[in-house]
Design a protein around this motif. Structure first.
Motif, PDB file in Angstrom:
ATOM      1  N   TYR A   1      90.822 125.208  33.671  1.00 44.55           N
ATOM      2  CA  TYR A   1      89.834 124.932  34.714  1.00 44.55           C
ATOM      3  C   TYR A   1      88.455 125.458  34.403  1.00 44.55           C
ATOM      4  CZ  TYR A   1      94.212 123.941  36.946  1.00 44.55           C
ATOM      5  OH  TYR A   1      95.434 123.418  37.205  1.00 44.55           O
TER       6      TYR A   1
ATOM      7  N   SER B   1      83.087 117.437  40.130  1.00 42.76           N
ATOM      8  CA  SER B   1      83.995 117.216  41.255  1.00 42.76           C
ATOM      9  C   SER B   1      83.454 116.165  42.215  1.00 42.76           C
ATOM     10  CB  SER B   1      84.232 118.535  42.000  1.00 42.76           C
ATOM     11  OG  SER B   1      83.005 119.048  42.469  1.00 42.76           O
TER      12      SER B   1
ATOM     13  N   GLN C   1      92.257 125.559  53.348  1.00 42.81           N
ATOM     14  CA  GLN C   1      93.202 126.080  52.355  1.00 42.81           C
ATOM     15  C   GLN C   1      92.854 127.492  51.923  1.00 42.81           C
ATOM     16  OE1 GLN C   1      93.091 123.638  48.695  1.00 42.81           O
ATOM     17  NE2 GLN C   1      91.135 122.829  49.386  1.00 42.81           N
TER      18      GLN C   1
ATOM     19  N   ARG D   1      91.813 130.117  49.424  1.00 40.91           N
ATOM     20  CA  ARG D   1      91.039 130.109  48.186  1.00 40.91           C
ATOM     21  C   ARG D   1      91.075 131.496  47.562  1.00 40.91           C
ATOM     22  NH1 ARG D   1      90.201 125.348  45.817  1.00 40.91           N
ATOM     23  NH2 ARG D   1      89.182 123.835  47.158  1.00 40.91           N
TER      24      ARG D   1
ATOM     25  N   GLU E   1      86.884 123.005  54.362  1.00 45.45           N
ATOM     26  CA  GLU E   1      86.166 122.294  53.303  1.00 45.45           C
ATOM     27  C   GLU E   1      86.248 120.787  53.525  1.00 45.45           C
ATOM     28  OE1 GLU E   1      88.072 123.354  49.625  1.00 45.45           O
ATOM     29  OE2 GLU E   1      88.260 125.444  50.206  1.00 45.45           O
TER      30      GLU E   1
ATOM     31  N   ALA F   1      88.291 117.341  48.704  1.00 46.01           N
ATOM     32  CA  ALA F   1      87.559 117.378  47.422  1.00 46.01           C
ATOM     33  C   ALA F   1      88.533 117.480  46.261  1.00 46.01           C
ATOM     34  CB  ALA F   1      86.607 118.568  47.398  1.00 46.01           C
ATOM     35  N   GLY F   2      88.043 117.136  45.098  1.00 43.99           N
ATOM     36  CA  GLY F   2      88.894 117.254  43.924  1.00 43.99           C
ATOM     37  C   GLY F   2      88.094 117.260  42.642  1.00 43.99           C
ATOM     38  N   LEU F   3      88.734 117.735  41.617  1.00 44.83           N
ATOM     39  CA  LEU F   3      88.093 117.832  40.308  1.00 44.83           C
ATOM     40  C   LEU F   3      88.090 116.463  39.620  1.00 44.83           C
ATOM     41  CD1 LEU F   3      89.884 121.106  39.138  1.00 44.83           C
ATOM     42  CD2 LEU F   3      87.619 120.888  40.173  1.00 44.83           C
TER      43      LEU F   3
ATOM     44  N   GLU G   1      92.089 111.625  46.344  1.00 44.19           N
ATOM     45  CA  GLU G   1      92.042 112.898  47.068  1.00 44.19           C
ATOM     46  C   GLU G   1      92.215 112.685  48.569  1.00 44.19           C
ATOM     47  OE1 GLU G   1      92.123 115.897  45.758  1.00 44.19           O
ATOM     48  OE2 GLU G   1      91.837 115.273  43.689  1.00 44.19           O
TER      49      GLU G   1
ATOM     50  N   GLU H   1      95.325 114.599  49.981  1.00 41.04           N
ATOM     51  CA  GLU H   1      95.024 115.781  50.797  1.00 41.04           C
ATOM     52  C   GLU H   1      95.049 115.482  52.287  1.00 41.04           C
ATOM     53  OE1 GLU H   1      91.464 117.768  49.424  1.00 41.04           O
ATOM     54  OE2 GLU H   1      92.410 118.321  47.525  1.00 41.04           O
TER      55      GLU H   1
ATOM     56  N   GLN I   1      78.562 117.761  41.632  1.00 44.40           N
ATOM     57  CA  GLN I   1      79.487 117.265  42.642  1.00 44.40           C
ATOM     58  C   GLN I   1      78.886 116.016  43.273  1.00 44.40           C
ATOM     59  OE1 GLN I   1      80.768 119.465  46.447  1.00 44.40           O
ATOM     60  NE2 GLN I   1      82.664 119.337  45.277  1.00 44.40           N
TER      61      GLN I   1
ATOM     62  N   GLU J   1     101.591 120.593  42.357  1.00 45.52           N
ATOM     63  CA  GLU J   1     100.426 121.311  41.831  1.00 45.52           C
ATOM     64  C   GLU J   1     100.221 122.623  42.584  1.00 45.52           C
ATOM     65  OE1 GLU J   1      96.769 119.072  41.601  1.00 45.52           O
ATOM     66  OE2 GLU J   1      97.723 117.457  40.508  1.00 45.52           O
TER      67      GLU J   1
ATOM     68  N   GLU K   1      99.566 122.863  45.714  1.00 44.14           N
ATOM     69  CA  GLU K   1      98.560 122.743  46.770  1.00 44.14           C
ATOM     70  C   GLU K   1      99.206 122.892  48.143  1.00 44.14           C
ATOM     71  OE1 GLU K   1      94.795 120.064  45.560  1.00 44.14           O
ATOM     72  OE2 GLU K   1      96.636 118.943  45.771  1.00 44.14           O
TER      73      GLU K   1
ATOM     74  N   THR L   1      82.396 125.653  53.415  1.00 40.31           N
ATOM     75  CA  THR L   1      81.529 125.371  52.272  1.00 40.31           C
ATOM     76  C   THR L   1      80.212 124.745  52.754  1.00 40.31           C
ATOM     77  OG1 THR L   1      82.456 123.159  52.043  1.00 40.31           O
ATOM     78  CG2 THR L   1      83.527 124.910  50.783  1.00 40.31           C
TER      79      THR L   1
END
Ligand code: ADQ
Ligand code: MG
Length: 240
Positions: free
Chosen positions: A17, A42, A60, A62, A117, A120-122, A137, A141, A168, A190, A192, A216
């Motif tokens: 990452y 992202s 979530q 963090r 948040e 979102a995702g990478l 996502e 999610e 982003q 994963e 999550e 965020t």
């Protein structure tokens, strides 16, 4: 409520990452250096449910946020200053001595690391477009199935300019209850663990500025974006 214990902090020697580097360069004839981190770009998605007139956020745990609070609590306990970056590892004792909330009630509660948040995702799948990644996502999610073509690009920006400089890209997705095909919650394989949260439109601005709700910048910005760009469309029924 999450249960976090057995905390152990170790040096990160290799990661999928992030990768830390130091760059040396010359700027207008002066030699300089800068420490930075290579990370993935992202996407994030502001989701508005038109049936319920609410925003769909995710909540979530963090670890990075929790560790800031953890370090602060350690500093308070020992009377020392909050340390330089890197001292978290040195301060960390083996979990049986320090990392366990039961033996150490002074540890911050897990809620200290939970944030609200945007979904979102990478960007870690080079063969997919940003819209397609955002679509996935939203589905994984939040449990809404919307075609990538319905995602509206809001804007893009650099996050973490001092350290990562990653880009982003933010999208807007209007969904209805008819698009809801699952619970969301992320990909369990994963690891999550995501809670889907609804914020009613009429509460959004108070939510955005309430400092007691950890969140965020993306949440704050996107709510304000909605307020100045989309509100007229929904005004009659919300009295905002
Ligand atoms: N540092 C790390 N260490 C270990 N495992 C990791 C990790 N980063 C990601 N992962 C793993 O990858 C999974 C997928 O994460 P996502 O693609 O949803 O990105 P995330 O939402 O964490 O970051 C999105 O949201 C945050 C907050 O907005 C943005 O900072 C970010 O750029 C954006 O992609 C995570 O559940 C985890 O298993
Ligand atoms: Mg995510």
């Amino acid at each position: 409520m999450e249960q976090i214990n057995n905390i152990q902090v170790v040096p990160c020697t290799s990661s999928n990452y992030l990768k830390p580097f130091r760059v040396h360069y010359s700027q207008n004839g002066t030699m300089k250096s800068w420490d930075f981190m290579r990370t993935h770009d992202s996407v994030s998605v502001l989701i508005f449910n038109t049936t319920l007139h609410c925003f769909i956020l995710v909540k979530q745990f963090r670890p990075a946020v929790y560790m800031c609070e953890w370090e602060k609590s350690q500093a308070e306990e020992t009377g020392s200053e909050v340390g330089e970056v890197g001292e978290v590892g040195e301060a960390a004792a083996p979990p049986e001595e320090k990392g366990d909330a039961e033996n150490h009630p002074q540890l911050p509660p897990a809620s200290a690391g939970v944030t609200y948040e945007l979904c979102a995702g990478l960007v870690d799948k080079p063969h997919l477009s940003l819209e397609e990644i955002a679509r996935q996502e939203v589905l994984e999610e939040c449990g809404y199935d919307v075609p990538a073509s319905k995602l509206r690009r809001i804007t893009s920006y650099r996050s973490g300019v001092g350290v990562t400089g990653a880009k982003q890209t933010m999208f807007y997705a209007e969904v209805s209850d008819e698009n809801r095909v699952g619970e969301g919650g992320g990909e369990p394989q994963e690891g999550e663990l995501i809670e889907v949260v609804k914020v009613p439109l009429h509460e959004a601005m108070n939510f955005a500025y309430d400092e007691n709700i950890p969140k965020t910048m993306g949440v704050i910005f996107s709510f304000i974006w909605f307020h100045s760009n989309m509100l007229s469309k929904y005004k009659i029924s919300t009295n905002v």
